[in-house]
Structure formats: structure tokens, C-alpha cells
Write a protein that holds these residues in place. Structure first.
Motif, PDB file in Angstrom:
ATOM      1  N   GLY A 156       0.808  -1.209   0.000  1.00 53.21           N
ATOM      2  CA  GLY A 156       0.000   0.000   0.000  1.00 53.21           C
ATOM      3  C   GLY A 156       0.844   1.263   0.000  1.00 53.21           C
ATOM      4  O   GLY A 156       0.541   2.228  -0.711  1.00 53.21           O
ATOM      5  N   CYS A 173     -10.050   5.151  -1.825  1.00 58.74           N
ATOM      6  CA  CYS A 173      -9.575   3.775  -1.743  1.00 58.74           C
ATOM      7  C   CYS A 173     -10.798   2.901  -1.463  1.00 58.74           C
ATOM      8  O   CYS A 173     -11.465   3.055  -0.435  1.00 58.74           O
ATOM      9  CB  CYS A 173      -8.533   3.631  -0.637  1.00 58.74           C
ATOM     10  SG  CYS A 173      -7.637   2.050  -0.652  1.00 58.74           S
ATOM     11  N   ARG A 186      -3.960  -2.561   3.053  1.00 59.94           N
ATOM     12  CA  ARG A 186      -3.615  -1.921   1.790  1.00 59.94           C
ATOM     13  C   ARG A 186      -3.989  -0.446   1.809  1.00 59.94           C
ATOM     14  O   ARG A 186      -3.180   0.418   1.462  1.00 59.94           O
ATOM     15  CB  ARG A 186      -4.329  -2.622   0.627  1.00 59.94           C
ATOM     16  CG  ARG A 186      -3.748  -3.954   0.261  1.00 59.94           C
ATOM     17  CD  ARG A 186      -4.527  -4.594  -0.893  1.00 59.94           C
ATOM     18  NE  ARG A 186      -4.018  -5.921  -1.171  1.00 59.94           N
ATOM     19  CZ  ARG A 186      -4.500  -6.725  -2.118  1.00 59.94           C
ATOM     20  NH1 ARG A 186      -5.525  -6.318  -2.855  1.00 59.94           N
ATOM     21  NH2 ARG A 186      -3.978  -7.928  -2.316  1.00 59.94           N
TER      22      ARG A 186
END
Length: 329
Positions: A156, A173, A186
Motif C-alpha cells: 500500500g 480507496c 492496503r
């Protein structure tokens, strides 16, 4: 330093694969046309269970299974694959495998707390357990003996730093399963590596039309979003359609690939993908159990064996396209 360690471990993994593909405890393998043309080991037939949190229809897991089956074919192993996206049900599948008398278990730890009793039950029966794909931060404390996958937080961060380099200003995200530790890690890493504005958008991957509509609504309501970070190829492809629906100019990037995503990268609909090599994860998980059952080998020296991250984009897509489409990447 962490990337140096990744490269060293990856090199060691290649060495192990080379050794494993041409040798077996107790003599030379019989050439029976096993996994990936390597012949088949003449070690005793063993039964190994692979249990994952796969959501039906997610083609990412096809790559995991192909890698696992390639190793099983080579290693004279009967592979029993099962899956359930609900953690309690996945734990029940582990218990079923234990009760059936398997010699080894490979599993994912998307929700470690729910899986812990099942892992403990397996180790109490002296059944070796390895983990892959999910559970990087938890496998060792749970008594699992090996792990194959990527450091999701590190992956990430790498993605976030690339977004920063690409000039992103505001990102969303997209997490397709709340509470799934790999996905949460992540996004946490992305937000650490990226210095601009960021938001989490939760969707339900079991209902892909709702995924598309949720991302569409977000892009329609917030025109300042210039990058959508998906955490899986199906979500990325839904985001491509959402972008069109919303009349948005946002860029789409993702973790993980599948055959359709290759075409999306080639077409420029998806800018890049973070690759964790799922075929390799499946292969190593099964091959490591064979090595342990027959020679008490352990891969990784007590540390996770990293299979990623690396980036796939317009600069290297041609070199991996055919592999991705054939399901061996």
C-alpha cells in the motif's frame, strides 16, 4: 532495507522452486508429466486441503488454484480446494478438512480472529498449516508455520508513493469487504504513502451492480476525486464503468490482475496494477507442505516469503499479458 529483503527472499524462493521441481525425498522423481512439465515426485501420495475466503466469481482465485494444482501435480498430492467468504464458514471448512484426515492445510487468514480456533485445532492434531495471501500480520502468532504473500502495508505504501509521483490530488480507496485485514492494510498503506487527500469507500463485492452504482455516485458527487484505488481487478473494472457513468475524469488504478484487466491496462482504462503473483502464492503454499511432509523443510527462516509487490503498467504489460491471460501469472 525492506525492499532489499524482499528481493533476497524472492531469489531464495526461485531457488527452492528449482530444487523442488526436480527432486524429492527418497530418490529421483518419476517423469509422469506432472505440474508445469516438471515430472511427478515418487514420494508417498498425500492429501492436502486448501481453504480460502474466495468470493464466488472472482477470477483472481483461478490463478491461486492453478498454481496450487501445478504444485500438487508435481508433488503427487491430492489437492482438496474449498472456499467461503464468510469467516465462520471458512473455519468450519478447516475443521471438516481436519476431520477428513488430511496431511496438510493451506489457508488464508482474511479474518484471523475467526480462524484462530480452527488453526489451533489443526496444529493440535500435528497437521502442518501454512498461510498465504491474507494474514501477513497474524500468521506467526497463530502458530502457522509458513506464510506466502505480500506485506500488504508495504504494498500500500508503494502504491501511495506512486500516486504521489503521478501527481494525484484526491483519491478514494475502495474496500470491497469491511474487516478484511489485507484490504484494510492496503488502504492504510496507501494513505501513509500518499500525502494528498484520501477517503475510504466501502462497497460489497458480493453485489457487483451495487459496487458500480456506489462508485458512480461518489464520482458524481465529488468531481475533485482524480484517482480511484481499487483493491481487486473486478472492482477496478467496475470502477472503469462507474467513471463512464459519472462522466468523471478520474484515473483508475488497482491491486491485483486478471485477464480482463490486462486489456484494460493496454487500453489505458486502468493506469497500473500492483501485482502480488497469486499463481506463485498457490504454488508455494502447496509445495512447501510437500517439502515439510517429506523432508521437514521450512521456507523463509521464520519470516514471511514475499511474492510482491511489483507494478504492471503500459511499460511492461506486453511481457506479462499472455501469462496473465493463460492464468499462470
Amino acid at each position: 532495507m525492506r525492499f532489499t529483503r524482499l528481493a533476497a527472499i524472492a531469489g531464495a524462493s526461485v531457488l527452492v522452486l528449482g530444487i523442488a521441481s526436480c527432486s524429492s525425498t527418497g530418490g529421483k522423481p518419476e517423469e509422469k508429466g506432472g505440474g508445469m512439465g516438471a515430472g511427478q515426485a515418487n514420494t508417498p501420495r498425500a492429501t492436502v486441503a486448501m481453504i480460502t475466503h474466495e468470493v464466488p466469481g472472482d477470477s483472481f482465485w483461478d490463478l491461486i488454484r492453478k498454481g496450487a494444482q501445478a504444485a500438487a501435480d508435481k508433488d503427487n498430492i491430492e489437492l482438496r480446494y474449498s472456499n467461503d467468504p464468510e469467516a465462520p464458514n471458512q473455519a468450519n471448512l478447516v475443521q471438516t478438512a481436519i476431520d477428513s484426515g488430511v496431511q496438510g492445510i493451506a489457508l488464508t487468514l482474511a479474518k484471523p480472529d475467526a480462524m484462530a480456533p480452527a488453526v489451533k485445532a489443526a496444529t493440535a492434531k500435528n497437521i502442518p498449516v501454512v498461510a498465504f495471501n491474507s494474514g501477513f500480520d497474524n500468521w506467526k502468532s497463530m502458530g502457522v508455520q509458513e506464510y506466502f504473500g505480500q506485506d500488504e502495508k508495504l504494498a500500500g505504501i508503494a502504491a501511495g508513493e506512486r500516486l504521489q509521483k503521478d501527481g494525484a490530488k484526491k483519491i478514494i480507496c475502495v474496500i470491497q469487504e469491511q474487516g478484511q485485514v489485507a484490504l484494510e492494510s492496503r488502504c492504510a498503506g496507501v494513505r501513509e504513502g500518499f500525502k494528498g487527500q484520501s477517503e475510504i469507500l466501502n462497497v460489497n463485492s458480493k453485489d457487483m451492480p451495487s459496487v458500480e452504482s456506489t462508485i458512480t455516485a461518489k464520482l458524481q458527487s465529488d468531481k475533485s476525486v482524480d484517482y480511484v484505488v481499487a483493491l481487486g481487478a473486478p472492482i477496478a473494472l467496475a470502477a472503469v464503468q462507474s467513471k463512464s457513468n459519472a462522466g468523471s475524469s478520474a484515473n483508475i488504478v488497482t491491486f491485483d490482475t486478471n485477464a480482463a484487466l490486462v486489456d484494460a491496462i493496454k487500453a489505458g482504462d486502468v493506469k497500473w496494477a500492483v501485482d502480488q503473483q497469486p499463481f506463485l502464492q498457490g504454488y508455494l503454499a502447496i509445495d512447501s507442505l510437500w517439502l515439510f511432509l517429506n523432508n521437514k523443510n521450512l521456507i523463509g527462516g521464520g519470516q514471511a516469503t514475499l511474492t510482491g509487490p511489483s507494478f504492471i503498467d503500459e511499460t511492461n504489460i506486453d511481457s506479462v499479458a499472455e501469462l496473465a491471460k493463460s492464468g499462470t501469472r
